[in-house]
Design an enzyme around this catalytic site. Structure first.
Site, short mmCIF file in Angstrom:
data_model
loop_
_atom_site.label_atom_id
_atom_site.label_comp_id
_atom_site.label_asym_id
_atom_site.label_seq_id
_atom_site.Cartn_x
_atom_site.Cartn_y
_atom_site.Cartn_z
N LYS A 1 2.70 4.59 -1.16
CA LYS A 1 2.77 5.31 -2.37
C LYS A 1 4.20 6.24 -2.16
O LYS A 1 4.05 7.51 -1.59
CB LYS A 1 1.46 6.43 -2.42
CG LYS A 1 0.14 5.87 -2.38
CD LYS A 1 -0.20 5.50 -1.02
CE LYS A 1 -1.86 4.97 -1.07
NZ LYS A 1 -2.27 4.65 0.23
N ASP B 1 16.40 9.87 -9.22
CA ASP B 1 17.84 10.03 -9.28
C ASP B 1 18.86 10.01 -7.90
O ASP B 1 19.57 10.66 -7.81
CB ASP B 1 18.19 11.43 -10.07
CG ASP B 1 17.85 11.29 -11.56
OD1 ASP B 1 18.11 9.92 -11.99
OD2 ASP B 1 17.69 12.32 -12.12
N HIS C 1 0.84 -1.10 -0.07
CA HIS C 1 0.05 0.02 0.05
C HIS C 1 0.96 1.27 -0.14
O HIS C 1 0.39 2.34 0.17
CB HIS C 1 -0.98 0.05 1.38
CG HIS C 1 -2.30 0.66 1.03
ND1 HIS C 1 -2.48 1.83 1.43
CD2 HIS C 1 -3.34 0.21 0.00
CE1 HIS C 1 -4.04 2.31 1.05
NE2 HIS C 1 -4.27 1.41 0.42
#
Length: 230
Positions: free
Chosen positions: A177, A182, A175
């Protein structure tokens, strides 16, 4: 000191996947006698993250290789008067601020994007990820099986584009996010990469270059990448 010298120096300390006391002392001495600008510090940090990603054996416990990365970051942080400027920002939805900022970060990436999100259904974000892949940015995506095959999900489309994708197929949910760009910025928050989050939901997005958070999120990504290997 050019990039190849930095890379060789760091690789020597990573040979046994941990930094000895003498190696720490040597690096401290080297960095104390080099004029390091914030830009140069960023290059050293980026090189350390790339070594961590590319040279860590899959069987090696994360905490062992992670201690090496943390040692490098501590040495750089202790370099006199050369700590990098901390940059952080917060955005909120509903509105397009979050999705637009995600797209700008993807557009600005030059070498590596690691994405770990529950689902992606925002076509604007999907197109930007595909464009990054086309310009030879190394993109990796981790997602969850609960939403990856839903109508509107773009995970399969991204996989068919040639982007490496790994899916959590367990009974539980991946779950997260978050995304790394870079090895310089981490993006995280409650914001789902969906049109509904952009149009309707009250969500948040945080972007920062905090080295300590970059280490923790990079380690979590690598752990899940190995865990969900096909």
């Amino acid at each position: 000191m050019d990039r190849s010298q930095i890379q060789n120096m760091l690789l020597q300390t990573f040979e046994d996947y941990q930094m000895t006391r003498s190696e720490r002392a040597a690096l401290n001495q080297i960095f104390s006698h080099i004029t390091l600008t914030n830009h140069n510090l960023a290059l050293v940090r980026k090189e350390a993250f790339e070594i961590f990603r590319e040279h860590k054996p899959a069987h090696l416990p994360d905490e062992k290789s992670l201690s090496w990365l943390e040692d490098v970051m501590k040495i750089l942080a202790n370099t006199k008067s050369r700590e990098p400027d901390l940059k952080s920002e917060a955005l909120f939805s509903p509105r397009d601020d979050c999705s637009h900022r995600i797209c700008r970060l993807i557009d600005s990436a030059r070498k590596q994007i690691d994405i770990c999100v529950f689902t992606i259904t925002d076509d604007r974000v999907t197109r930007t990820i595909q464009d990054a892949h086309k310009r030879k940015v190394k993109v990796r995506i981790i997602s969850d099986n609960d939403k990856s095959y839903d109508l509107g999900s773009d995970i399969e489309q991204l996989s068919r584009s040639g982007i490496p994708v790994r899916i959590d197929k367990t009974e539980y949910h991946m779950h997260h996010k978050f995304a790394l760009f870079d090895s310089e910025f981490i993006l995280t928050g409650s914001y789902n990469w969906t049109r509904s989050a952009s149009k309707n939901n009250s969500e948040n997005l945080i972007i920062t270059n905090d080295p300590a958070l970059l280490i923790r999120f990079a380690s979590e990504f690598e752990k899940l990448w190995d865990e969900f290997e096909e």
